[in-house]
Design an enzyme around this catalytic site. Structure first.
Site, PDB file in Angstrom:
ATOM      1  N   GLY A   1       1.656   3.918  -7.119  1.00 25.82           N
ATOM      2  CA  GLY A   1       0.537   4.609  -7.738  1.00 25.82           C
ATOM      3  C   GLY A   1      -0.573   3.728  -8.272  1.00 25.82           C
ATOM      4  CG  ASP A   2      -2.504   0.690 -11.048  1.00 23.58           C
ATOM      5  OD1 ASP A   2      -3.526   0.532 -10.345  1.00 23.58           O
ATOM      6  OD2 ASP A   2      -2.404   0.238 -12.202  1.00 23.58           O
ATOM      7  CG  LEU A   3       1.109  -1.876  -4.431  1.00 20.58           C
ATOM      8  CD1 LEU A   3       2.132  -2.481  -5.381  1.00 20.58           C
ATOM      9  CD2 LEU A   3       1.808  -1.372  -3.176  1.00 20.58           C
TER      10      LEU A   3
END
Length: 141
Positions: free
Chosen positions: A31-33
């Site tokens: 989700g926030d890579l």
């Protein structure tokens, strides 16, 4: 809150309305890579991922959008080939979907602002919208 050009607004709507872009499956995503959340060893092999606060079962293309932003079209194509060869599930327009998903990234930032109240991110979202518009116009959209 954000100034969105008609060009970008229409592009988003075209993408949202066309089912061929979209996966028919979901996956566990980080989700926030981005590079700041990826641990690597001295041989540049990934050894871990940090900050799973945005993790969910959702659109599997999500974790590829920032990779595309950082490394570009050809690197994304190569990554998707490697992903599929390693057992990752891809669909015919996954590459195109990732590009469109990145173009909609300012919306995700704006949603973060609405959820958290972190108004400092609004400036980032507006800057990204301006940059995206220049890229879109440059591509003839």
């Amino acid at each position: 809150m954000l100034n969105i050009s008609e060009t970008i607004w229409q592009r988003w709507h075209n993408w949202l309305d066309d089912d061929t872009y979209w996966p028919v499956h979901s996956a566990l995503i980080h989700g926030d890579l981005h590079p700041g959340h990826i641990l690597v060893d001295q041989n540049y092999r990934v050894t871990g991922l940090l900050d799973w606060t945005e993790a969910s079962v959702a659109n599997p293309a999500t974790d590829f959008a920032l990779y595309y932003a950082i490394f570009g079209e050809s690197a994304l194509s190569h990554l998707l080939q490697q992903y599929q060869q390693s057992g990752g599930q891809v669909w015919p327009r996954m590459h195109d979907h990732i590009v469109e998903l990145y173009c909609a990234y300012p919306v995700m930032i704006a949603m973060f602002v609405l959820r958290t109240g972190e108004k400092s991110y609004i400036e980032l979202a507006q800057m990204m919208l301006s940059t995206h518009e220049q890229q879109i116009v440059g591509l003839g959209y």
